[in-house]
Design an enzyme around this catalytic site. Structure first.
Site, PDB file in Angstrom:
ATOM      1  N   ASP A  66       0.871  -1.167   0.000  1.00 48.92           N
ATOM      2  CA  ASP A  66       0.000   0.000   0.000  1.00 48.92           C
ATOM      3  C   ASP A  66       0.910   1.219   0.000  1.00 48.92           C
ATOM      4  OD1 ASP A  66      -1.655   2.135   0.520  1.00 48.92           O
ATOM      5  OD2 ASP A  66      -2.621   1.255   2.269  1.00 48.92           O
ATOM      6  N   ASN A  93       3.500   5.859 -10.979  1.00 47.84           N
ATOM      7  CA  ASN A  93       2.363   5.697 -11.876  1.00 47.84           C
ATOM      8  C   ASN A  93       1.046   5.510 -11.138  1.00 47.84           C
ATOM      9  OD1 ASN A  93       0.764   4.432 -14.293  1.00 47.84           O
ATOM     10  ND2 ASN A  93       0.915   2.787 -12.787  1.00 47.84           N
ATOM     11  N   TYR A 156      -8.055  15.113  -7.167  1.00 44.50           N
ATOM     12  CA  TYR A 156      -7.158  14.490  -8.145  1.00 44.50           C
ATOM     13  C   TYR A 156      -6.474  15.554  -9.003  1.00 44.50           C
ATOM     14  CZ  TYR A 156      -5.801  11.552 -12.159  1.00 44.50           C
ATOM     15  OH  TYR A 156      -5.109  10.925 -13.159  1.00 44.50           O
TER      16      TYR A 156
END
Length: 252
Positions: A66, A93, A156
């Site tokens: 994680d 990524n 985001y």
């Protein structure tokens, strides 16, 4: 992928989220160049690593992790360096582009988004700089959403704008060490997740209309730009953001 970057052979590469979507394409792209690849993800990737070994004759090192747990992430990167040698390339990524109405965002939603989409990027970069000897390349995946000001994705979008600023700051700070730090800002890449969760025939057609190139972007379209930034073909590039979006946004 037909281009060969000969200097990537036997390099030590670490990819976050390297078992699915864009990350899986990147893992395979580096393996095809003869690189030694380690990657992390939350879900089991045994089938994927076995398939990569069958195709390329080399099994990537998968470490379940994680990335929001900084200590665990750093341990995974150290484990990869122990297995493959000093780190040459880091590709940040992994991301989570969940949609939220801005008025419904809570502090917990905000913090969870930043933990995945921004905080983990910085601390992966930090560890990479420690493990790279004497030089290396870091590639941070951002998104054109920060250039478009995409609605419904404020956490985001904010993280991806931050990634660009962080990329430029670290490029300046670590350039004297020989570490190059660049970013890639993809357009809408049609991974399995995007097709399942967000894409409809209508939204895909509308986005295609914004593109200069009238083909939907696939995960494999991110491989060439990433290999280029990882290789010595881009030796004098750092602090840059490479937009790979089929011509949606333009600068200048």
């Amino acid at each position: 992928m037909t281009t060969t970057f000969h200097d990537l052979k036997d390099t030590s590469v670490f990819i976050t989220g390297g078992g699915n979507g864009i990350g899986a394409a990147l893992t395979e792209g580096f393996l095809a160049q003869g690189a030694k690849v380690a990657f992390v993800g939350r879900s089991d990737a045994s089938d994927f690593t076995a398939a990569m070994e069958a195709t390329h004759g080399d099994r990537p090192l998968f470490i379940r992790c994680d990335i929001t747990d900084t200590d665990t992430l750093h341990d995974a990167m150290a484990q990869a360096a122990k297995a493959h040698g000093p780190l040459n390339v880091l590709v940040n990524n992994a991301a989570n582009d969940m949609r939220h109405d801005a008025m419904a965002i809570t502090p917990d939603i905000w913090d969870d988004s930043q933990a995945v989409n921004f905080k983990a990027y910085f601390f992966a970069c930090q560890k990479a700089a420690e493990l790279m000897a004497p030089s290396g390349a870091i590639i941070n995946f951002s998104s054109i959403t920060y250039l478009m000001g995409a609605a419904g994705m404020a956490p985001y979008v904010s993280a991806n704008a931050g990634i660009v600023g962080m990329t430029r700051a670290l490029a300046r700070e670590w350039g004297p060490k020989g570490i190059r730090v660049n970013a890639i800002a993809p357009g809408w890449v049609f991974t399995e997740k995007q097709e399942t969760m967000w894409a409809t025939p209508e939204t895909k057609a509308a986005f295609l209309e914004k593109q200069c190139l009238k083909e939907h972007i696939q995960p494999t379209d991110m491989v060439g730009p990433t290999l280029f930034l990882a290789s010595q073909a881009s030796a004098m590039m750092t602090g840059q953001v490479m937009v790979v979006d089929a011509g949606v946004v333009h600068a200048g």
